[in-house]
Design a protein around this motif. Structure first.
Motif, PDB file in Angstrom:
ATOM      1  N   SER A   1     -72.704-136.409  77.906  1.00  0.00           N
ATOM      2  CA  SER A   1     -73.866-136.162  77.051  1.00  0.00           C
ATOM      3  C   SER A   1     -75.022-135.647  77.906  1.00  0.00           C
ATOM      4  N   THR A   2     -75.944-134.960  77.257  1.00  0.00           N
ATOM      5  CA  THR A   2     -77.097-134.416  77.963  1.00  0.00           C
ATOM      6  C   THR A   2     -77.895-135.528  78.634  1.00  0.00           C
ATOM      7  N   ALA A   3     -78.352-135.263  79.845  1.00  0.00           N
ATOM      8  CA  ALA A   3     -79.171-136.218  80.599  1.00  0.00           C
ATOM      9  C   ALA A   3     -80.498-135.540  80.950  1.00  0.00           C
ATOM     10  N   PRO A   4     -81.491-135.610  80.066  1.00  0.00           N
ATOM     11  CA  PRO A   4     -82.777-134.976  80.370  1.00  0.00           C
ATOM     12  C   PRO A   4     -83.370-135.505  81.674  1.00  0.00           C
ATOM     13  N   GLU A   5     -84.152-134.675  82.333  1.00  0.00           N
ATOM     14  CA  GLU A   5     -84.715-135.061  83.624  1.00  0.00           C
ATOM     15  C   GLU A   5     -85.944-135.952  83.487  1.00  0.00           C
ATOM     16  N   TYR A   6     -86.722-135.764  82.418  1.00  0.00           N
ATOM     17  CA  TYR A   6     -87.972-136.517  82.340  1.00  0.00           C
ATOM     18  C   TYR A   6     -87.742-137.889  81.705  1.00  0.00           C
ATOM     19  N   VAL A   7     -88.433-138.882  82.246  1.00  0.00           N
ATOM     20  CA  VAL A   7     -88.186-140.287  81.902  1.00  0.00           C
ATOM     21  C   VAL A   7     -88.431-140.566  80.428  1.00  0.00           C
ATOM     22  N   ASP A   8     -89.495-139.999  79.866  1.00  0.00           N
ATOM     23  CA  ASP A   8     -89.871-140.314  78.482  1.00  0.00           C
ATOM     24  C   ASP A   8     -88.810-139.887  77.474  1.00  0.00           C
ATOM     25  N   ALA A   9     -87.894-139.011  77.878  1.00  0.00           N
ATOM     26  CA  ALA A   9     -86.835-138.558  76.968  1.00  0.00           C
ATOM     27  C   ALA A   9     -85.858-139.670  76.613  1.00  0.00           C
ATOM     28  N   TYR A  10     -86.009-140.833  77.243  1.00  0.00           N
ATOM     29  CA  TYR A  10     -85.102-141.950  76.982  1.00  0.00           C
ATOM     30  C   TYR A  10     -85.807-143.096  76.251  1.00  0.00           C
TER      31      TYR A  10
ATOM     32  N   TYR B   1     -86.349-141.430  70.778  1.00  0.00           N
ATOM     33  CA  TYR B   1     -85.295-140.446  70.995  1.00  0.00           C
ATOM     34  C   TYR B   1     -83.916-141.072  70.836  1.00  0.00           C
ATOM     35  N   LEU B   2     -83.724-142.262  71.391  1.00  0.00           N
ATOM     36  CA  LEU B   2     -82.394-142.887  71.354  1.00  0.00           C
ATOM     37  C   LEU B   2     -81.969-143.202  69.923  1.00  0.00           C
ATOM     38  N   THR B   3     -82.914-143.660  69.107  1.00  0.00           N
ATOM     39  CA  THR B   3     -82.559-143.931  67.708  1.00  0.00           C
ATOM     40  C   THR B   3     -82.444-142.632  66.905  1.00  0.00           C
ATOM     41  N   ALA B   4     -83.266-141.646  67.229  1.00  0.00           N
ATOM     42  CA  ALA B   4     -83.172-140.355  66.531  1.00  0.00           C
ATOM     43  C   ALA B   4     -81.824-139.694  66.785  1.00  0.00           C
TER      44      ALA B   4
ATOM     45  N   ILE C   1     -80.662-145.614  83.998  1.00  0.00           N
ATOM     46  CA  ILE C   1     -81.722-146.552  84.374  1.00  0.00           C
ATOM     47  C   ILE C   1     -83.041-146.165  83.721  1.00  0.00           C
ATOM     48  N   ASN C   2     -83.199-144.890  83.403  1.00  0.00           N
ATOM     49  CA  ASN C   2     -84.424-144.462  82.722  1.00  0.00           C
ATOM     50  C   ASN C   2     -84.595-145.124  81.360  1.00  0.00           C
ATOM     51  N   TRP C   3     -83.511-145.661  80.784  1.00  0.00           N
ATOM     52  CA  TRP C   3     -83.667-146.451  79.565  1.00  0.00           C
ATOM     53  C   TRP C   3     -84.601-147.634  79.837  1.00  0.00           C
ATOM     54  N   TYR C   4     -84.417-148.310  80.991  1.00  0.00           N
ATOM     55  CA  TYR C   4     -85.274-149.435  81.349  1.00  0.00           C
ATOM     56  C   TYR C   4     -86.711-148.987  81.570  1.00  0.00           C
ATOM     57  N   ARG C   5     -86.879-147.803  82.113  1.00  0.00           N
ATOM     58  CA  ARG C   5     -88.218-147.329  82.468  1.00  0.00           C
ATOM     59  C   ARG C   5     -89.048-146.966  81.240  1.00  0.00           C
ATOM     60  N   ASN C   6     -88.482-147.112  80.068  1.00  0.00           N
ATOM     61  CA  ASN C   6     -89.206-146.897  78.816  1.00  0.00           C
ATOM     62  C   ASN C   6     -89.482-148.192  78.066  1.00  0.00           C
TER      63      ASN C   6
END
Length: 312
Positions: free
Chosen positions: A72-81, A85-88, A234-239
């Motif tokens: 699956s796509t892995a966006p580079e910017y942290v806020d994308a997680y 976005y995850l529920t959308a 890990i960016n999931w945690y950073r959100n």
């Protein structure tokens, strides 16, 4: 524990501005849709024991590798997680298959997404089944701040958020050892690791407990994370704090019929007052640790199917 002889072939589906790698089984629109959401650091493959029985029970089973995982796509910017976005992504997945709503099943971080989905998009959710992670109460402090106040700055989640890139590099350099040490059961009874649990698992050469899966299954996970690296997941945690802000604008009460499955040996505690936030909930516990559907696949599947048969 034996591995099923086959796992559904994936499709790459364009939705919500990204591609999701999705595994599905059963007949579209001839069965009830059910979406299985993995946790961290897992994949759709974590549900390999549940897919066939759910299909046999008449469900159209949809299992994504969520953004940042697998192919699956892995966006580079942290806020994308963040949780919006995850529920959308899951709502767009329903739209792709032409469903108004579905039953959603989540484990670990997947459970966190499913809880949030029920609050952010309640009309698209039929029922919920969550494993390991109970409903997370939104207190007065953002979640990272609250964790730091309670556990200290050495807590692995706090470390993920406050020192981006440090743990990522260590885990990336030791993927096989990290996952091999993490995916274990029958662990000695002791308090939860207070500090850098994930880094310690990546560097520790003497794991405790017993493996929860065969080497061939472990390699499915290891090869995927060697390919993607750990940073996107890990960016999931950073959100967490962004998610805290987002969920401050919605009704915190989940009214859907819900099943919560705990592992009796899991370090994550039960939420004793969960009915204040999820009044239509049923709770059960299985004799296992955190990796419930992999440690107790038959009991987990039976619990889910029995509950689904008795709810509507």
């Amino acid at each position: 524990m034996s591995t099923p002889l086959c796992f559904p072939n994936p499709s790459l589906i364009d939705l919500n501005g990204i591609q999701l790698e999705v595994f599905e089984a059963g007949q579209q629109h001839r069965g009830n849709p059910i979406v299985l959401c993995h946790g961290w650091p897992e994949l759709a493959y974590t549900w390999r024991y549940q897919i066939d029985p759910l299909v046999e029970a008449g469900f159209h089973v949809i299992v994504p590798n969520q953004r940042g995982f697998g192919r699956s796509t892995a966006p580079e910017y942290v806020d994308a997680y963040n949780i919006s976005y995850l529920t959308a992504d899951l709502i767009a997945l329903l739209d792709h298959f032409g469903y108004d709503k579905a039953t959603f099943v989540g484990h670990d971080w997947g459970a966190n997404i499913v809880w949030s989905l029920a609050m952010l998009h309640p009309s698209r959710v039929h029922r919920l089944v969550n494993l390991a992670l109970p409903y997370q109460i939104r207190g007065d402090q953002p979640w990272t701040e609250a964790l730091e106040a309670f556990f200290g700055s050495d807590n692995y989640i706090v470390h993920f958020c406050r020192q981006p890139g440090v743990a990522d590099a260590i885990l990336d350099d030791n993927v096989n050892r990290f996952l091999g040490n993490l995916f274990r059961k029958n662990l000695p009874a002791k308090p939860p690791e207070p500090g850098q649990m994930m880094i310690n698992l990546a560097l520790n050469k003497m794991p405790e407990g017993d493996p929860i899966m065969a080497d061939a299954d472990l390699q499915v996970f290891a090869e995927s994370f060697i390919h993607t690296g750990l940073t996107p997941s890990i960016n999931w945690y950073r959100n967490l704090d962004r998610n805290w802000e987002i969920l401050g604008h919605v009704d915190p009460i989940i009214h859907h019929r819900t099943l919560m499955i705990y592992g009796e040996q899991d370090a994550i505690p039960k939420l004793e007052n969960i009915r204040e936030f999820v009044p239509n909930i049923d709770e059960i516990s299985l004799d296992c640790g955190h990796w419930i559907q992999q440690e107790q696949p038959e009991a987990t599947t039976a619990a889910i199917l029995n509950w689904l048969e008795t709810t509507s």
